[in-house]
Design an enzyme around this catalytic site. Structure first.
Site, PDB file in Angstrom:
ATOM      1  N   HIS A  69       5.827  -1.005   1.993  1.00 37.57           N
ATOM      2  CA  HIS A  69       7.059  -0.887   1.204  1.00 37.57           C
ATOM      3  C   HIS A  69       8.204  -0.287   2.036  1.00 37.57           C
ATOM      4  CE1 HIS A  69       9.215   0.895  -2.569  1.00 37.57           C
ATOM      5  NE2 HIS A  69       9.837  -0.169  -2.102  1.00 37.57           N
TER       6      HIS A  69
ATOM      7  N   HIS B  61      12.591  -1.528   3.407  1.00 40.68           N
ATOM      8  CA  HIS B  61      13.764  -0.647   3.405  1.00 40.68           C
ATOM      9  C   HIS B  61      14.218  -0.270   4.816  1.00 40.68           C
ATOM     10  CE1 HIS B  61      14.037   0.597  -0.921  1.00 40.68           C
ATOM     11  NE2 HIS B  61      12.805   0.084  -0.928  1.00 40.68           N
TER      12      HIS B  61
ATOM     13  N   ASN C 133       7.081  -3.986  -4.462  1.00 42.00           N
ATOM     14  CA  ASN C 133       7.803  -2.949  -5.199  1.00 42.00           C
ATOM     15  C   ASN C 133       7.678  -3.052  -6.708  1.00 42.00           C
ATOM     16  OD1 ASN C 133       9.930  -0.688  -5.204  1.00 42.00           O
ATOM     17  ND2 ASN C 133      10.841  -2.237  -6.550  1.00 42.00           N
TER      18      ASN C 133
ATOM     19  N   HIS D  14       9.892  -7.599  -0.430  1.00 42.15           N
ATOM     20  CA  HIS D  14      10.172  -6.372  -1.169  1.00 42.15           C
ATOM     21  C   HIS D  14       9.792  -6.510  -2.633  1.00 42.15           C
ATOM     22  CE1 HIS D  14      12.722  -3.446  -3.412  1.00 42.15           C
ATOM     23  NE2 HIS D  14      12.204  -2.643  -2.500  1.00 42.15           N
TER      24      HIS D  14
ATOM     25  N   ILE E 188      16.465  -1.083  -4.906  1.00 42.48           N
ATOM     26  CA  ILE E 188      15.838   0.054  -5.556  1.00 42.48           C
ATOM     27  C   ILE E 188      14.610   0.428  -4.745  1.00 42.48           C
ATOM     28  CG2 ILE E 188      14.404  -1.330  -7.074  1.00 42.48           C
ATOM     29  CD1 ILE E 188      15.915   2.136  -7.829  1.00 42.48           C
TER      30      ILE E 188
END
Length: 862
Positions: free
Chosen positions: A519, A524, A715, A711, A862
């Site tokens: 993740h 990110h 997520n 993602h 997010i």
């Protein structure tokens, strides 16, 4: 789950919002992003409206009439009529009395700009909008409008280009200097502390996670550089700590609404009514989550039985500080008025609703390696026997405790290990060598334990996996030799409970790896340098900038908030996930050992793990090792849809292959990613080069897939799969009962093995924190920009690109139907079965906001 009440907005459009008295303040950045609804009156049409990449569409017809009236509607991020509960009577004081605009001719840099003052026309109370109106006189020979300037008293004017895209070599004469000037402004000079109003993109190492000035125990190593390789983040330029020159001071975080570290203002959250306020408040509350939980629960309080765990979702648990929990999770705290007590109750995840005991089944444990929250770690076993590559002088004998005889006994004579290897029937979750060097350090933290682990699975004839054996290893430590043991499913009650305990440890390892690597690191953290480089090297009018822009939406802002509230020293991740204070350091080590740009592409990722082989006769050119692999099936379909869209787009702007190699902005962008953004890996030979449209298509598809599909897959299922934490414990608190046990310890396990499992699981404080965090991280916002749902205005300017996008939209709708059919196919047992969740994480659209377990946004938001 937490469902903030937000006004639904069907389209998020960024435009320009003036600061309070911007020309008086002279801060150089008069505008911030806002929602706009432009309209225009008679005369040649100038359609002035901002789009997510901060360009502006402005087109003047060549008609004889040259009188133009423009109405610009501005919607601020917070209600302009209220502030702190007080009505603002003077709207002009908030916005400024006028906006000066200058039209720039695209064809001739010597053409004088055409100026006009846009004055406040009125306020639309219902939608909190302010309207400005401007009059322009456009000469007939002015030509096409190429940009709009917003002058500033102290700095160069803000430049907004039209929606027409140009390669550097094809930039009109009138825009060439502006194109270069805007890039120079965005790069800055690498000096000084960045201010809130700045729009400067630069790089820095991760030196802001610790807080040594607050407490020496909160000191953390700098990530980035030779010692701890890591991607780069956006530079803030804050002062260094007084007690540690290598660390950067943290942003003060005493207030409820956190002040996030600097990000360029164009990267801030959109202005969909209260969205910015709600998200910032959530992260502020998450920051205060851990200390408040300490007041609610004693650190050592485990759950006494499974009934108490279930109460979190069925009845609620009694709490002390109701006001805090009401502010954090207003939908979950129930006041029992007749007895005056407060209870904390979470919404049951769908997995728990379907089957209370789903977490207990080995079949579900195996299924989730292919169709769960972390489907990126399972790999084919290609060599036997299993062994460690670590130094045996330090970590003990390298031979695995999982033997061929053990595997063949579990397969029950169906085949030999050699035959199973040849038939590609054996698979592994391997966290042995990654975690073993940190076992001693993690155990010293006191509230958790760690092992190196391996888990072997067998592929059944029906396409499902069956776990065969788990190996747990402790290195030599505390004067004791290496300890290792293999566990297998068993009908013997003692061995069966030891198997369940070993499985809990493996799940904690997988949860930590998922959160930190699958993740955070792979999505990110790795994407932020792509975004920084795009702003620094690709002009806003560059077609590749406009292709990538929606895929970077909010990523820098959400990452900055994560550094402030989630991955920081003593934060939620360190407090509730297995590696503790070594979490981010471990992610650096794995980045150094494992991360490769080329392997982020889904096809190459599957091939590298032995989960697929190249096969021109198969769909997508790949043959899956396990055909019923939901993440790979749906992911490859989505990959191909993305790649076709990128192919159509790139081929249109680069019809001549030589244009790619000669595009100086494009080459500078890619060079900066390799040598700066991911500069600690710049000497790796696997980096692709951009010499042809094919190279560019492959590279862009890779980036788009990571920001969108990957993602989404890792997520948005977090609440559904991990909120009921026995299914995915994030931490293991107790050693295996057969690791150097005393007679008393073994007797306690023997008499009540359930207690040993509950002691291994997170305690009440840790579990409640995890559930709260996963709820926030799993939710779609009301203004979520799903892949293909909306067309960027710049894409709609070109008929060919518009047509390609509409084809892209159509294929995404087809994928929705394909996924639904797969989930209904009773032969696909990894996605269809009694009590099992269908696999919907790569379903392109979600039908509502909040926690849905489906929907693929454009970006990591997010």
């Amino acid at each position: 789950m937490f469902n903030p009440v937000l006004v639904h907005q069907t389209r998020s459009i960024r435009t320009i919002l003036p600061l309070s008295k911007p020309f008086l303040h002279g801060n150089g950045n008069v505008f911030r992003q806002i929602q706009s609804s432009p309209s225009f009156k008679k005369g040649p049409k100038i359609r002035l409206g901002s789009v997510p990449n901060n360009s502006v569409k402005a087109m003047a017809d060549t008609a004889v009439s040259n009188g133009v009236t423009a109405v610009v509607t501005v919607r601020p991020p917070i209600n302009p009529l209220t502030a702190g509960g007080q009505v603002i009577d003077d709207v002009e004081d908030l916005f400024g009395k006028s906006l000066q605009l200058e039209l720039v001719s695209a064809k001739d840099e010597n053409k004088p700009t055409i100026s006009g003052n846009a004055k406040i026309k009125g306020v639309v109370v219902k939608d909190c909008e302010v309207q400005y109106e401007a009059e322009f006189q456009v000469p007939v020979d002015f030509g096409e409008i190429g940009a709009i300037l917003v002058p500033n008293t102290s700095k160069d004017p803000r430049i907004f280009f039209t929606n027409k895209s140009y390669l550097p070599s094809k930039t009109p004469n009138g825009l060439q200097k502006l194109r270069y000037a805007e890039l120079v402004n965005l790069r800055g000079n690498g000096e000084g502390e960045r201010q809130k109003a700045d729009r400067i993109y630069d790089y820095d190492v991760y030196n802001d996670l610790g807080d040594p000035d607050e407490d020496e125990e909160l000191k953390r190593p700098v990530l980035g550089g030779k010692q701890h390789p890591y991607p780069r983040r956006c530079r803030t330029g804050r002062p260094h700590c007084k007690t540690d020159e290598a660390s950067e001071e943290r942003v003060p975080s005493k207030s409820l609404i956190p002040i996030s570290p600097y990000v360029p203002r164009d990267e801030e959250f959109s202005a969909i009514k209260e969205t910015t306020f709600v998200i910032r408040t959530l992260f502020g509350l998450l920051r205060s989550l851990v200390p408040n939980l300490k007041a609610e629960f004693v650190d050592t309080d485990g759950f006494p039985n499974f009934t108490e765990i279930d109460k979190l979702f069925r009845e609620g648990v009694k709490i002390k500080d109701a006001e805090f929990w009401k502010s954090l999770l207003p939908g979950f705290v129930e006041e029992i008025k007749d007895i005056g007590e407060f209870f904390l109750k979470f919404t049951s995840p769908e997995t728990f609703k379907k089957d209370r005991f789903f977490w207990f089944r080995d079949e579900e444990f195996a299924r989730e390696t292919l169709a769960g929250l972390n489907p990126c770690s399972i790999r084919l076993i290609t060599e036997w026997p299993l062994k460690s590559s670590l130094d045996p002088k330090i970590y003990g004998p390298s031979a695995s405790a999982i033997t061929a005889e053990m595997i063949e006994s579990e397969i029950k004579g169906c085949t030999t290990v050699k035959e199973a290897l040849n038939q590609k029937k054996l698979f592994i979750l391997d966290y042995h060598d990654l975690f073993l060097p940190y076992v001693e350090q993690v155990r010293e933290l006191g509230d958790r334990t760690l092992y190196g682990s391996r888990t072997v699975f067998y592929l059944n004839p029906d396409g499902t996996l069956r776990p065969l054996a788990i190996e747990l290893t402790r290195p030599p430590m505390d004067g004791k030799p290496q300890w290792k043991q293999a566990f297998t499913p068993s009908s013997d009650s003692t061995k069966s409970w030891l198997w369940k305990l070993a499985k809990a440890h493996v799940l904690a390892h997988d949860s930590g790896y998922h959160q930190l690597i699958s993740h955070w690191l792979r999505t990110h953290c790795s994407v932020e340098p792509y975004a920084i480089a795009a702003h620094r090297q690709l002009s806003a009018m560059h077609p590749i900038n406009r292709l990538l822009k929606p895929h970077f939406r909010y990523t820098m802002e959400i990452n900055s908030l994560a550094r402030q509230s989630l991955i920081n020293a003593g934060g939620v991740i360190e407090s509730t996930f297995l590696p503790g204070k070594y979490s981010m350091l471990l992610s650096s080590i794995i980045y150094d050992k494992q991360w490769r740009f080329d392997h982020q592409a889904l096809p190459q990722d599957l091939i590298s793990r032995g989960m697929a082989v190249k096969d021109p006769s198969s769909p997508h050119g790949l043959k899956l090792t396990i055909e019923d692999y939901p993440f790979a099936q749906d992911g490859l379909d989505l990959w191909d849809i993305i790649k076709q869209w990128v192919t159509d787009y790139v081929s249109h702007y680069y019809p001549d292959p030589s244009l790619v190699e000669s595009d100086e902005e494009l080459q500078a962008w890619w060079t900066e990613i390799r040598t700066v953004g991911h500069g600690d890996k710049q000497d790796e030979t696997w980096w692709p080069v951009l010499n042809s449209p094919k190279d560019l298509i492959d590279t862009i598809t890779n980036i788009v897939w990571v920001a969108s599909g990957l993602h989404a897959a890792v997520n948005f299922g977090q609440y559904e799969y991990a909120a009921y934490f026995p299914n995915r414990p994030t931490i293991a608190r107790a050693n295996m009962p057969n690791e150097d046990p005393s007679d008393d310890e073994w007797q306690i396990f023997f008499e009540r093995p359930e207690a040993a499992l509950l002691t291994t699981f997170p305690n009440q404080k840790q579990a409640t924190a995890v559930i709260s965090v996963l709820d926030v991280l799993s939710a779609h916002s009301p203004d979520e920009d799903y892949l293909g749902k909306y067309m960027e205005p710049a894409w709609g300017e070109d008929k060919i690109i518009k047509g390609a996008f509409e084809k892209f939209q159509g294929r995404l709708m087809e994928l929705k139907g394909i996924i639904n059919l797969r989930n209904a196919d009773k032969n696909l047992k990894n996605r269809h079965g009694a009590g099992s969740l269908p696999y919907e994480l790569l379903m392109p659209l979600a039908d509502k906001s909040g926690v849905t377990g489906k929907g693929v946004p454009y970006s990591i938001s997010i």
